[in-house]
Design a protein around this motif. Structure first.
Motif, PDB file in Angstrom:
ATOM      1  N   THR A 187      -0.300  18.111  -0.357  1.00 25.76           N
ATOM      2  CA  THR A 187       0.791  17.713  -1.249  1.00 25.76           C
ATOM      3  C   THR A 187       0.308  16.803  -2.374  1.00 25.76           C
ATOM      4  OG1 THR A 187       1.408  15.720  -0.015  1.00 25.76           O
ATOM      5  CG2 THR A 187       2.377  17.792   0.708  1.00 25.76           C
ATOM      6  N   LEU A 188      -0.697  15.964  -2.073  1.00 23.44           N
ATOM      7  CA  LEU A 188      -1.225  14.987  -3.029  1.00 23.44           C
ATOM      8  C   LEU A 188      -0.113  14.115  -3.606  1.00 23.44           C
ATOM      9  CD1 LEU A 188      -3.856  17.190  -4.927  1.00 23.44           C
ATOM     10  CD2 LEU A 188      -4.170  15.748  -2.904  1.00 23.44           C
ATOM     11  N   ASP A 189       0.893  13.853  -2.777  1.00 24.90           N
ATOM     12  CA  ASP A 189       2.004  12.997  -3.175  1.00 24.90           C
ATOM     13  C   ASP A 189       1.593  11.552  -2.933  1.00 24.90           C
ATOM     14  OD1 ASP A 189       4.362  11.727  -3.692  1.00 24.90           O
ATOM     15  OD2 ASP A 189       5.525  12.714  -2.105  1.00 24.90           O
ATOM     16  N   LEU A 190       0.803  11.022  -3.855  1.00 26.16           N
ATOM     17  CA  LEU A 190       0.211   9.699  -3.661  1.00 26.16           C
ATOM     18  C   LEU A 190       1.229   8.556  -3.621  1.00 26.16           C
ATOM     19  CD1 LEU A 190      -3.045  10.042  -5.788  1.00 26.16           C
ATOM     20  CD2 LEU A 190      -2.677  10.492  -3.352  1.00 26.16           C
ATOM     21  N   PRO A 191       2.296   8.597  -4.432  1.00 22.02           N
ATOM     22  CA  PRO A 191       3.292   7.519  -4.329  1.00 22.02           C
ATOM     23  C   PRO A 191       3.921   7.429  -2.931  1.00 22.02           C
ATOM     24  CG  PRO A 191       3.557   8.662  -6.403  1.00 22.02           C
ATOM     25  CD  PRO A 191       2.571   9.464  -5.602  1.00 22.02           C
ATOM     26  N   THR A 192       4.260   8.592  -2.343  1.00 19.38           N
ATOM     27  CA  THR A 192       4.826   8.585  -0.989  1.00 19.38           C
ATOM     28  C   THR A 192       3.790   8.124   0.021  1.00 19.38           C
ATOM     29  OG1 THR A 192       6.446  10.330  -1.436  1.00 19.38           O
ATOM     30  CG2 THR A 192       5.765  10.038   0.846  1.00 19.38           C
ATOM     31  N   LEU A 193       2.560   8.583  -0.141  1.00 17.24           N
ATOM     32  CA  LEU A 193       1.479   8.197   0.771  1.00 17.24           C
ATOM     33  C   LEU A 193       1.255   6.690   0.719  1.00 17.24           C
ATOM     34  CD1 LEU A 193      -0.536   9.542   2.713  1.00 17.24           C
ATOM     35  CD2 LEU A 193      -2.178   9.627   0.827  1.00 17.24           C
ATOM     36  N   TRP A 194       1.264   6.143  -0.485  1.00 13.26           N
ATOM     37  CA  TRP A 194       1.070   4.704  -0.641  1.00 13.26           C
ATOM     38  C   TRP A 194       2.223   3.934  -0.001  1.00 13.26           C
ATOM     39  CZ3 TRP A 194      -1.404   0.457  -0.943  1.00 13.26           C
ATOM     40  CH2 TRP A 194      -0.782  -0.712  -1.392  1.00 13.26           C
ATOM     41  N   ARG A 195       3.462   4.384  -0.253  1.00 13.19           N
ATOM     42  CA  ARG A 195       4.614   3.666   0.285  1.00 13.19           C
ATOM     43  C   ARG A 195       4.625   3.712   1.814  1.00 13.19           C
ATOM     44  NH1 ARG A 195       7.056  -0.724  -0.994  1.00 13.19           N
ATOM     45  NH2 ARG A 195       9.028  -0.924   0.141  1.00 13.19           N
ATOM     46  N   THR A 196       4.282   4.864   2.375  1.00 15.60           N
ATOM     47  CA  THR A 196       4.216   5.006   3.829  1.00 15.60           C
ATOM     48  C   THR A 196       3.165   4.069   4.420  1.00 15.60           C
ATOM     49  OG1 THR A 196       4.864   7.340   3.668  1.00 15.60           O
ATOM     50  CG2 THR A 196       3.852   6.630   5.731  1.00 15.60           C
ATOM     51  N   THR A 197       2.003   4.007   3.767  1.00 10.13           N
ATOM     52  CA  THR A 197       0.921   3.135   4.212  1.00 10.13           C
ATOM     53  C   THR A 197       1.339   1.672   4.147  1.00 10.13           C
ATOM     54  OG1 THR A 197      -0.712   4.738   3.404  1.00 10.13           O
ATOM     55  CG2 THR A 197      -1.500   2.505   3.854  1.00 10.13           C
ATOM     56  N   TRP A 198       1.994   1.308   3.053  1.00  6.45           N
ATOM     57  CA  TRP A 198       2.413  -0.077   2.851  1.00  6.45           C
ATOM     58  C   TRP A 198       3.429  -0.515   3.912  1.00  6.45           C
ATOM     59  CZ3 TRP A 198       1.463  -4.628   0.945  1.00  6.45           C
ATOM     60  CH2 TRP A 198       2.501  -5.555   0.813  1.00  6.45           C
ATOM     61  N   VAL A 199       4.465   0.299   4.113  1.00  8.62           N
ATOM     62  CA  VAL A 199       5.516  -0.066   5.071  1.00  8.62           C
ATOM     63  C   VAL A 199       4.959  -0.102   6.494  1.00  8.62           C
ATOM     64  CG1 VAL A 199       7.718   0.624   6.097  1.00  8.62           C
ATOM     65  CG2 VAL A 199       7.385   0.810   3.625  1.00  8.62           C
ATOM     66  N   THR A 200       4.175   0.917   6.861  1.00  6.80           N
ATOM     67  CA  THR A 200       3.589   0.965   8.204  1.00  6.80           C
ATOM     68  C   THR A 200       2.665  -0.221   8.439  1.00  6.80           C
ATOM     69  OG1 THR A 200       3.659   3.388   8.169  1.00  6.80           O
ATOM     70  CG2 THR A 200       2.259   2.358   9.831  1.00  6.80           C
ATOM     71  N   GLY A 201       1.793  -0.483   7.465  1.00  5.02           N
ATOM     72  CA  GLY A 201       0.853  -1.598   7.585  1.00  5.02           C
ATOM     73  C   GLY A 201       1.565  -2.936   7.661  1.00  5.02           C
ATOM     74  N   LYS A 202       2.591  -3.110   6.833  1.00  8.20           N
ATOM     75  CA  LYS A 202       3.341  -4.367   6.828  1.00  8.20           C
ATOM     76  C   LYS A 202       3.983  -4.632   8.187  1.00  8.20           C
ATOM     77  CE  LYS A 202       7.364  -4.421   4.901  1.00  8.20           C
ATOM     78  NZ  LYS A 202       8.481  -4.395   3.900  1.00  8.20           N
ATOM     79  N   LEU A 203       4.586  -3.594   8.768  1.00  6.76           N
ATOM     80  CA  LEU A 203       5.231  -3.760  10.069  1.00  6.76           C
ATOM     81  C   LEU A 203       4.213  -4.014  11.179  1.00  6.76           C
ATOM     82  CD1 LEU A 203       7.982  -0.980   9.864  1.00  6.76           C
ATOM     83  CD2 LEU A 203       8.273  -3.445   9.591  1.00  6.76           C
ATOM     84  N   MET A 204       3.100  -3.277  11.151  1.00 11.39           N
ATOM     85  CA  MET A 204       2.076  -3.466  12.186  1.00 11.39           C
ATOM     86  C   MET A 204       1.469  -4.863  12.125  1.00 11.39           C
ATOM     87  SD  MET A 204      -0.081   0.059  12.618  1.00 11.39           S
ATOM     88  CE  MET A 204       0.549   1.361  13.688  1.00 11.39           C
ATOM     89  N   VAL A 205       1.134  -5.315  10.924  1.00  5.32           N
ATOM     90  CA  VAL A 205       0.536  -6.640  10.768  1.00  5.32           C
ATOM     91  C   VAL A 205       1.544  -7.722  11.140  1.00  5.32           C
ATOM     92  CG1 VAL A 205      -0.393  -8.298   9.106  1.00  5.32           C
ATOM     93  CG2 VAL A 205      -1.142  -5.917   9.037  1.00  5.32           C
ATOM     94  N   GLY A 206       2.811  -7.511  10.740  1.00 11.34           N
ATOM     95  CA  GLY A 206       3.846  -8.473  11.066  1.00 11.34           C
ATOM     96  C   GLY A 206       4.035  -8.602  12.568  1.00 11.34           C
ATOM     97  N   ASN A 207       3.989  -7.480  13.264  1.00  9.30           N
ATOM     98  CA  ASN A 207       4.126  -7.521  14.714  1.00  9.30           C
ATOM     99  C   ASN A 207       2.889  -8.126  15.384  1.00  9.30           C
ATOM    100  OD1 ASN A 207       6.761  -6.468  15.245  1.00  9.30           O
ATOM    101  ND2 ASN A 207       6.041  -4.477  14.537  1.00  9.30           N
ATOM    102  N   LEU A 208       1.722  -7.865  14.834  1.00  6.15           N
ATOM    103  CA  LEU A 208       0.505  -8.496  15.363  1.00  6.15           C
ATOM    104  C   LEU A 208       0.586 -10.012  15.231  1.00  6.15           C
ATOM    105  CD1 LEU A 208      -2.497  -6.243  14.245  1.00  6.15           C
ATOM    106  CD2 LEU A 208      -1.875  -6.880  16.588  1.00  6.15           C
ATOM    107  N   ALA A 209       1.191 -10.475  14.124  1.00 10.10           N
ATOM    108  CA  ALA A 209       1.336 -11.907  13.927  1.00 10.10           C
ATOM    109  C   ALA A 209       2.242 -12.521  14.990  1.00 10.10           C
ATOM    110  CB  ALA A 209       1.919 -12.176  12.538  1.00 10.10           C
ATOM    111  N   ARG A 210       3.121 -11.685  15.569  1.00 13.14           N
ATOM    112  CA  ARG A 210       3.983 -12.143  16.671  1.00 13.14           C
ATOM    113  C   ARG A 210       3.328 -11.877  18.029  1.00 13.14           C
ATOM    114  NH1 ARG A 210       7.529  -8.993  13.470  1.00 13.14           N
ATOM    115  NH2 ARG A 210       8.908 -10.256  12.169  1.00 13.14           N
TER     116      ARG A 210
END
Length: 236
Positions: free
Chosen positions: A210-233
Motif C-alpha cells: 500500500t505504501l500508505d506512509l501516513p497511516t503507517l506512521w500514525r499506527t506506529t506512533w499510537v502503538t509505541g506511545k501506548l506501549m511505552v506508557g504502559n511500560l512506565a507503569r
C-alpha cells in the motif's frame, strides 16, 4: 611488489576473520544471557496479563444484548465498561482514533484500546468486507464478533468455520488460517503473548504494497506511545 600485496591481502582477511569472530562471541554471549531471561518470562506470562478471557467475553455479549447491530453504541459501551473498572481504568485508551490496517492481504480499520508488550485489545472491522491471511503469531488471538459474521478456513477441511455475533474465534499461538468477513463485520480483538513480533505482520503490507506512509506512521506512533506508557507503569 607482489609479495607486499599478498601480505596486505592476508592481513585484510585476518582482520575480517578477527572481526567476525568478535561479533560471534558477542552474539553467543547475548544468546547465553537472553535465553534464560526469555524462558523465565515465558513461564510467567500469565502474571503480566490484566485482562481476563471470561471478562472480555462477558462484556462483548452484554454489549450485543443491549445494542444489537448498533456497532458505534457497542464500541462505546465496551470502552466505558472497561474504563469503569478500577484495575483497568489507567490502561484503557479512550481516545477513539480509527486507522486503516492492512495485514495478510486483508484491509480493515482498528481502534487501539490497549497495547503493551504482552497484550493488545482493539476493535477491528470493516463496513464493506475483506479477506486474507491471519498470520502466524507469537500470541493467542481471541476475536469476539460484535456485528456481522466471520468465516475461517483450515487446509484439509471442507467446511468453513462460522462465527456469528457473540461467538469467539480463538486463533491459537503459532497456527494459521484463511479468514473472511464477507460484509460489514466488527470484532473486539484481544491478543495475549508476545506482542512486538506481531507488529512486523501488521506493518508488512504498508511497507511492501500500500505504501500508505501516513497511516503507517500514525499506527506506529499510537502503538509505541501506548506501549511505552504502559511500560512506565511497569505493565509489560
Amino acid at each position: 611488489m607482489a609479495p607486499k600485496s599478498n601480505k596486505q591481502s592476508s592481513g585484510s582477511r585476518s582482520s575480517c576473520a578477527s572481526s567476525m569472530g568478535g561479533w560471534l562471541k558477542i552474539f553467543a554471549i547475548l544468546l547465553g544471557v537472553l535465553t534464560p531471561v526469555y524462558y523465565l518470562l515465558e513461564q510467567n506470562l500469565e502474571r503480566f496479563y490484566i485482562f481476563k478471557l471470561d471478562q472480555l467475553e462477558d462484556v462483548a455479549k452484554r454489549s450485543i444484548d443491549l445494542h444489537g447491530n448498533d456497532t458505534r453504541a457497542i464500541v462505546q459501551y465496551i470502552v466505558e465498561e472497561l474504563s469503569g473498572q478500577v484495575s483497568l481504568s489507567s490502561y484503557i485508551n479512550r481516545d477513539e482514533e480509527w486507522m486503516f490496517n492492512n495485514a495478510g492481504g486483508a484491509m480493515g480499520a482498528m481502534y487501539i484500546i490497549h497495547a503493551s508488550i504482552t497484550e493488545y485489545l482493539i476493535i477491528f472491522g470493516t463496513a464493506v468486507g475483506t479477506e486474507g491471511h491471519t498470520g502466524r503469531h507469537t500470541a493467542d488471538d481471541y476475536f469476539h464478533i460484535l456485528t456481522g459474521t466471520q468465516m475461517a478456513y483450515v487446509p484439509g477441511t471442507y467446511e468453513p468455520e462460522v462465527y456469528p455475533p457473540g461467538s469467539v474465534h480463538h486463533l491459537r499461538r503459532g497456527t494459521v488460517k484463511q479468514y473472511k468477513m464477507a460484509e460489514s463485520c466488527f470484532a473486539l480483538e484481544y491478543a495475549r503473548g508476545w506482542i512486538p513480533p506481531m507488529l512486523f505482520f501488521g506493518f508488512a503490507d504498508g511497507l511492501s504494497s500500500t505504501l500508505d506512509l501516513p497511516t503507517l506512521w500514525r499506527t506506529t506512533w499510537v502503538t509505541g506511545k501506548l506501549m511505552v506508557g504502559n511500560l512506565a507503569r511497569l505493565k509489560f
